[in-house]
Enzyme design. Structure first.
Site, mmCIF file in Angstrom:
data_model
loop_
_atom_site.group_PDB
_atom_site.id
_atom_site.type_symbol
_atom_site.label_atom_id
_atom_site.label_comp_id
_atom_site.label_asym_id
_atom_site.label_seq_id
_atom_site.Cartn_x
_atom_site.Cartn_y
_atom_site.Cartn_z
ATOM 1 N N SER A 39 0.836 -1.198 0.000
ATOM 2 C CA SER A 39 0.000 0.000 0.000
ATOM 3 C C SER A 39 0.872 1.249 0.000
ATOM 4 O O SER A 39 2.099 1.170 0.133
ATOM 5 C CB SER A 39 -0.920 0.008 1.226
ATOM 6 O OG SER A 39 -0.168 0.304 2.396
ATOM 7 N N SER A 41 0.911 3.749 2.266
ATOM 8 C CA SER A 41 0.896 4.452 3.550
ATOM 9 C C SER A 41 2.269 4.981 3.963
ATOM 10 O O SER A 41 2.356 5.823 4.853
ATOM 11 C CB SER A 41 0.358 3.524 4.651
ATOM 12 O OG SER A 41 1.263 2.470 4.909
ATOM 13 N N LYS A 114 5.379 0.488 9.345
ATOM 14 C CA LYS A 114 5.167 1.897 9.700
ATOM 15 C C LYS A 114 6.441 2.432 10.342
ATOM 16 O O LYS A 114 7.385 1.700 10.617
ATOM 17 C CB LYS A 114 4.007 2.053 10.691
ATOM 18 C CG LYS A 114 2.690 1.432 10.274
ATOM 19 C CD LYS A 114 1.980 2.196 9.176
ATOM 20 C CE LYS A 114 0.643 1.556 8.828
ATOM 21 N NZ LYS A 114 0.006 2.230 7.670
ATOM 22 N N SER A 221 -2.944 6.692 5.970
ATOM 23 C CA SER A 221 -2.336 5.620 6.755
ATOM 24 C C SER A 221 -3.239 5.238 7.917
ATOM 25 O O SER A 221 -3.618 6.089 8.737
ATOM 26 C CB SER A 221 -0.971 6.068 7.295
ATOM 27 O OG SER A 221 -0.411 5.105 8.162
#
Length: 273
Positions: A39, A41, A114, A221
């Site tokens: 993705s 994010s 992350k 996100s």
């Protein structure tokens, strides 16, 4: 005699393949785990289609360090679930603020990647789009505009969100770009799409033994700003950390690795900051 040699050769080949698979399995279990970026994010630090190896030695080992066994449906919980629940690690080492970390979602078991923003005991808040740590705003510097071509991205065909509004396929999609400097000096890029609820939060106090994560593409996100029950990740326990992402090994902008014309050669072996 020829038949015996042929038979012996086949056996040796099978043994070689088995040994190679065992070595690869041990290597993956103990040292590194491959990870594809699914993705957007973490843009622009990580793009959809980046491929990297996660350093599993960085923080020691827990139940989350166990791999899945391909094609069997046997995942880490079945292999090492007996280690889950005490929030400890073998040879554990604390991560540093600003690390890019792969971790296991505390509820659904999905692997996420992350940036680590909050350490145990920290107070985290976002005010008017600016990150505050323990009551102090982090340094944010304008750094131009991040541009990409609008359209389906990666195998899932995800479409980017744009600060210049919805644009058609083939048009330029823009986001505001900033350099954020964390209290320990880690500098990294963040992107802004527009003003939204996640730019105005309450204060999150990180519990002991847990961490607070955010994506660099701040407005796109699902991270620790949202509780696990609302599609976010909430506070992540120490035992759920899989490892640190240090370097991109390969990158493809296409929907298949076979589309060699979509390979991003400028991202091969690129360090992650």
């Amino acid at each position: 005699m020829a038949t015996e040699k042929k038979s012996g050769g086949i056996v040796e080949t099978i043994k070689t393949i088995v040994y190679a698979l065992l070595i690869a399995g041990v290597f993956r279990t103990i040292f590194f785990q491959p990870f594809w970026i699914p993705s957007g994010s973490m843009k622009e630090t990580l793009l959809i289609g980046d491929f990297l190896f996660v350093n599993k030695m960085a923080y020691g080992y827990s139940y989350a360090s166990c791999p899945s066994i391909p094609f069997t449906g046997i995942g880490p919980d079945k292999l090492c679930g007996f280690l889950d629940g005490d929030n400890t690690r073998i040879l554990g080492r604390m991560p540093e603020r600003g690390d890019v970390v792969v971790f296991r979602h505390p509820v659904n078991g999905t692997d996420y990647i992350k940036r680590l923003i909050g350490l145990p005991g920290d107070r985290i808040q976002v005010r008017d789009g600016v990150l505050h740590i323990n009551g102090q705003p982090v340094k944010v510097e304008p750094a131009g505009v991040f541009e990409e071509i609008a359209g389906p991205q990666g195998p899932q065909g995800l479409r980017p969100r744009c600060a210049n509004g919805p644009v058609g396929d083939g048009a330029v999609c823009k986001k505001e770009r900033f350099i954020e400097t964390l209290p320990n000096g880690v500098r990294h890029t963040i992107l802004n799409i527009g003003d939204q609820r996640s730019d105005h939060t309450g204060v999150y106090t990180v519990p002991e033994g847990h961490f607070f994560f955010m994506g660099d593409n701040r407005d796109n996100s699902a991270d620790s700003r949202l509780p696990q029950t609302a599609g976010g990740v909430g506070f992540v326990p120490f035992e759920n950390l899989i490892g640190r992402a240090d370097r991109i090994m390969f990158s493809s902008a296409g929907r298949s690795l076979l589309f060699f014309w979509t390979w991003r050669a400028d991202r091969f072996f690129k360090g992650i900051q």
